[in-house]
Design a protein around this motif. Structure first.
Motif, PDB file in Angstrom:
ATOM      1  N   HIS A 105      32.343  38.932  40.983  1.00 40.69           N
ATOM      2  CA  HIS A 105      32.056  38.018  42.080  1.00 40.69           C
ATOM      3  C   HIS A 105      33.284  37.196  42.469  1.00 40.69           C
ATOM      4  O   HIS A 105      33.281  36.483  43.454  1.00 40.69           O
ATOM      5  CB  HIS A 105      30.901  37.079  41.731  1.00 40.69           C
ATOM      6  CG  HIS A 105      31.189  36.216  40.545  1.00 40.69           C
ATOM      7  ND1 HIS A 105      30.875  36.605  39.267  1.00 40.69           N
ATOM      8  CD2 HIS A 105      31.779  35.012  40.436  1.00 40.69           C
ATOM      9  CE1 HIS A 105      31.250  35.664  38.420  1.00 40.69           C
ATOM     10  NE2 HIS A 105      31.816  34.685  39.107  1.00 40.69           N
ATOM     11  N   ARG A 106      34.386  37.326  41.671  1.00 35.56           N
ATOM     12  CA  ARG A 106      35.604  36.562  41.916  1.00 35.56           C
ATOM     13  C   ARG A 106      36.812  37.424  41.551  1.00 35.56           C
ATOM     14  O   ARG A 106      36.789  38.164  40.569  1.00 35.56           O
ATOM     15  CB  ARG A 106      35.605  35.298  41.064  1.00 35.56           C
ATOM     16  CG  ARG A 106      36.813  34.421  41.268  1.00 35.56           C
ATOM     17  CD  ARG A 106      36.672  33.122  40.435  1.00 35.56           C
ATOM     18  NE  ARG A 106      37.790  32.244  40.650  1.00 35.56           N
ATOM     19  CZ  ARG A 106      38.884  32.220  39.883  1.00 35.56           C
ATOM     20  NH1 ARG A 106      38.987  33.025  38.834  1.00 35.56           N
ATOM     21  NH2 ARG A 106      39.872  31.395  40.163  1.00 35.56           N
ATOM     22  N   PHE A 107      37.866  37.298  42.364  1.00 36.18           N
ATOM     23  CA  PHE A 107      39.113  38.012  42.108  1.00 36.18           C
ATOM     24  C   PHE A 107      40.259  37.130  42.573  1.00 36.18           C
ATOM     25  O   PHE A 107      40.149  36.466  43.608  1.00 36.18           O
ATOM     26  CB  PHE A 107      39.134  39.342  42.877  1.00 36.18           C
ATOM     27  CG  PHE A 107      40.409  40.106  42.703  1.00 36.18           C
ATOM     28  CD1 PHE A 107      40.623  40.882  41.578  1.00 36.18           C
ATOM     29  CD2 PHE A 107      41.406  40.033  43.661  1.00 36.18           C
ATOM     30  CE1 PHE A 107      41.810  41.580  41.403  1.00 36.18           C
ATOM     31  CE2 PHE A 107      42.591  40.734  43.504  1.00 36.18           C
ATOM     32  CZ  PHE A 107      42.793  41.506  42.368  1.00 36.18           C
ATOM     33  N   THR A 108      41.359  37.099  41.822  1.00 39.60           N
ATOM     34  CA  THR A 108      42.533  36.330  42.231  1.00 39.60           C
ATOM     35  C   THR A 108      43.791  37.186  42.103  1.00 39.60           C
ATOM     36  O   THR A 108      43.851  38.106  41.287  1.00 39.60           O
ATOM     37  CB  THR A 108      42.723  35.054  41.380  1.00 39.60           C
ATOM     38  OG1 THR A 108      42.953  35.426  40.031  1.00 39.60           O
ATOM     39  CG2 THR A 108      41.521  34.135  41.471  1.00 39.60           C
ATOM     40  N   CYS A 109      44.768  36.865  42.924  1.00 38.81           N
ATOM     41  CA  CYS A 109      46.087  37.474  42.821  1.00 38.81           C
ATOM     42  C   CYS A 109      47.103  36.484  43.377  1.00 38.81           C
ATOM     43  O   CYS A 109      46.749  35.555  44.101  1.00 38.81           O
ATOM     44  CB  CYS A 109      46.159  38.809  43.553  1.00 38.81           C
ATOM     45  SG  CYS A 109      45.919  38.727  45.327  1.00 38.81           S
ATOM     46  N   THR A 110      48.346  36.677  43.001  1.00 38.22           N
ATOM     47  CA  THR A 110      49.413  35.795  43.453  1.00 38.22           C
ATOM     48  C   THR A 110      50.263  36.520  44.487  1.00 38.22           C
ATOM     49  O   THR A 110      50.571  37.698  44.332  1.00 38.22           O
ATOM     50  CB  THR A 110      50.292  35.365  42.256  1.00 38.22           C
ATOM     51  OG1 THR A 110      49.454  34.705  41.305  1.00 38.22           O
ATOM     52  CG2 THR A 110      51.392  34.417  42.692  1.00 38.22           C
ATOM     53  N   GLU A 111      50.618  35.802  45.534  1.00 41.62           N
ATOM     54  CA  GLU A 111      51.471  36.326  46.605  1.00 41.62           C
ATOM     55  C   GLU A 111      52.658  35.384  46.782  1.00 41.62           C
ATOM     56  O   GLU A 111      52.642  34.250  46.282  1.00 41.62           O
ATOM     57  CB  GLU A 111      50.694  36.397  47.930  1.00 41.62           C
ATOM     58  CG  GLU A 111      49.575  37.408  47.951  1.00 41.62           C
ATOM     59  CD  GLU A 111      50.047  38.819  48.267  1.00 41.62           C
ATOM     60  OE1 GLU A 111      51.184  38.989  48.774  1.00 41.62           O
ATOM     61  OE2 GLU A 111      49.289  39.748  48.010  1.00 41.62           O
ATOM     62  N   LYS A 168      28.489  46.972  40.857  1.00 40.35           N
ATOM     63  CA  LYS A 168      29.710  46.278  40.437  1.00 40.35           C
ATOM     64  C   LYS A 168      29.979  44.962  41.161  1.00 40.35           C
ATOM     65  O   LYS A 168      30.882  44.227  40.772  1.00 40.35           O
ATOM     66  CB  LYS A 168      30.916  47.206  40.622  1.00 40.35           C
ATOM     67  CG  LYS A 168      30.901  48.393  39.694  1.00 40.35           C
ATOM     68  CD  LYS A 168      32.204  49.156  39.782  1.00 40.35           C
ATOM     69  CE  LYS A 168      32.224  50.286  38.766  1.00 40.35           C
ATOM     70  NZ  LYS A 168      33.533  50.943  38.742  1.00 40.35           N
ATOM     71  N   ILE A 169      29.245  44.674  42.224  1.00 39.65           N
ATOM     72  CA  ILE A 169      29.525  43.490  43.042  1.00 39.65           C
ATOM     73  C   ILE A 169      28.286  42.610  43.124  1.00 39.65           C
ATOM     74  O   ILE A 169      27.183  43.097  43.377  1.00 39.65           O
ATOM     75  CB  ILE A 169      29.949  43.904  44.467  1.00 39.65           C
ATOM     76  CG1 ILE A 169      31.224  44.745  44.410  1.00 39.65           C
ATOM     77  CG2 ILE A 169      30.161  42.682  45.349  1.00 39.65           C
ATOM     78  CD1 ILE A 169      31.622  45.366  45.745  1.00 39.65           C
ATOM     79  N   GLU A 170      28.499  41.310  42.911  1.00 42.85           N
ATOM     80  CA  GLU A 170      27.413  40.349  43.087  1.00 42.85           C
ATOM     81  C   GLU A 170      27.963  39.096  43.741  1.00 42.85           C
ATOM     82  O   GLU A 170      29.160  38.835  43.706  1.00 42.85           O
ATOM     83  CB  GLU A 170      26.768  40.003  41.750  1.00 42.85           C
ATOM     84  CG  GLU A 170      27.653  39.187  40.829  1.00 42.85           C
ATOM     85  CD  GLU A 170      26.982  38.843  39.519  1.00 42.85           C
ATOM     86  OE1 GLU A 170      25.759  38.994  39.398  1.00 42.85           O
ATOM     87  OE2 GLU A 170      27.689  38.416  38.600  1.00 42.85           O
ATOM     88  N   ALA A 171      27.092  38.304  44.328  1.00 46.25           N
ATOM     89  CA  ALA A 171      27.503  37.054  44.961  1.00 46.25           C
ATOM     90  C   ALA A 171      27.863  36.020  43.904  1.00 46.25           C
ATOM     91  O   ALA A 171      27.254  35.963  42.834  1.00 46.25           O
ATOM     92  CB  ALA A 171      26.395  36.533  45.866  1.00 46.25           C
ATOM     93  N   ALA A 172      28.856  35.210  44.221  1.00 41.02           N
ATOM     94  CA  ALA A 172      29.264  34.113  43.341  1.00 41.02           C
ATOM     95  C   ALA A 172      28.218  33.007  43.378  1.00 41.02           C
ATOM     96  O   ALA A 172      27.414  32.916  44.306  1.00 41.02           O
ATOM     97  CB  ALA A 172      30.617  33.569  43.790  1.00 41.02           C
ATOM     98  N   SER A 173      28.255  32.154  42.376  1.00 37.50           N
ATOM     99  CA  SER A 173      27.314  31.033  42.311  1.00 37.50           C
ATOM    100  C   SER A 173      27.628  30.012  43.399  1.00 37.50           C
ATOM    101  O   SER A 173      28.757  29.934  43.904  1.00 37.50           O
ATOM    102  CB  SER A 173      27.396  30.357  40.948  1.00 37.50           C
ATOM    103  OG  SER A 173      28.641  29.683  40.828  1.00 37.50           O
ATOM    104  N   HIS A 174      26.632  29.211  43.749  1.00 35.14           N
ATOM    105  CA  HIS A 174      26.809  28.157  44.757  1.00 35.14           C
ATOM    106  C   HIS A 174      27.874  27.157  44.327  1.00 35.14           C
ATOM    107  O   HIS A 174      28.591  26.612  45.167  1.00 35.14           O
ATOM    108  CB  HIS A 174      25.478  27.456  45.044  1.00 35.14           C
ATOM    109  CG  HIS A 174      24.494  28.341  45.744  1.00 35.14           C
ATOM    110  ND1 HIS A 174      24.665  28.748  47.046  1.00 35.14           N
ATOM    111  CD2 HIS A 174      23.351  28.923  45.318  1.00 35.14           C
ATOM    112  CE1 HIS A 174      23.666  29.540  47.400  1.00 35.14           C
ATOM    113  NE2 HIS A 174      22.851  29.667  46.363  1.00 35.14           N
TER     114      HIS A 174
END
Length: 152
Positions: A3-9, A137-143
């Protein structure tokens, strides 16, 4: 399930305008890059390759928006955070935040993508239910995660 993914640019010179800050339009490119990286992290591609026994789908964007809070400048590193905001029957909506290295929120955008299949006869795209292989594999993030924070 993700539900969450991060990367640096890092801001490239070609991303900036005459004032030396990221031109607003480039945030849409950043949103697309983090969305593609999210799909790759799950073992998928935004361009669904043919898979034996599986229906091939595409993900055209049906909505995109971005709000800007603080400038990003040439050579500045920043974190892209993608949160799955909503998963409906035929649509996924992503909330994407851009964090400066000091924790300040630089921008916040949204992309809505429809799951489609190309009709082999007419060549037209038609919205379809999101296949189970993606739903698994995909779900909504929490509020709590989706609420706009003051600082990261």
């Amino acid at each position: 399930m993700a539900h969450r993914f991060t990367c640096t640019e890092r801001v490239q010179f070609s991303d900036t305008d005459m004032a030396g800050i990221v031109h607003f339009s480039n945030f849409f490119r950043y949103m697309e890059r983090v969305e593609h990286a999210f799909f790759r992290s799950l073992g998928f591609s935004i361009v669904d390759p043919p898979v034996e026994g599986a229906e091939r789908v595409g993900w055209p964007r049906v909505h995109a928006a971005c709000d800007y809070m603080a400038p990003l400048r040439f050579e500045e590193e920043f974190e892209c955070e993608l949160l799955v905001e909503e998963v409906r029957h035929k649509v996924i909506r992503h909330l994407i935040r851009f964090w400066k290295s000091d924790g300040e929120l630089a921008a916040e955008g949204r992309i809505t993508a429809a799951c489609v299949r190309k009709d082999p006869t007419t060549g037209k795209f038609k919205a379809i239910e999101i296949p189970q292989r993606f739903r698994d594999k995909i779900e909504a993030a929490s509020h709590e995660l989706l609420r706009r924070p003051e600082r990261h």
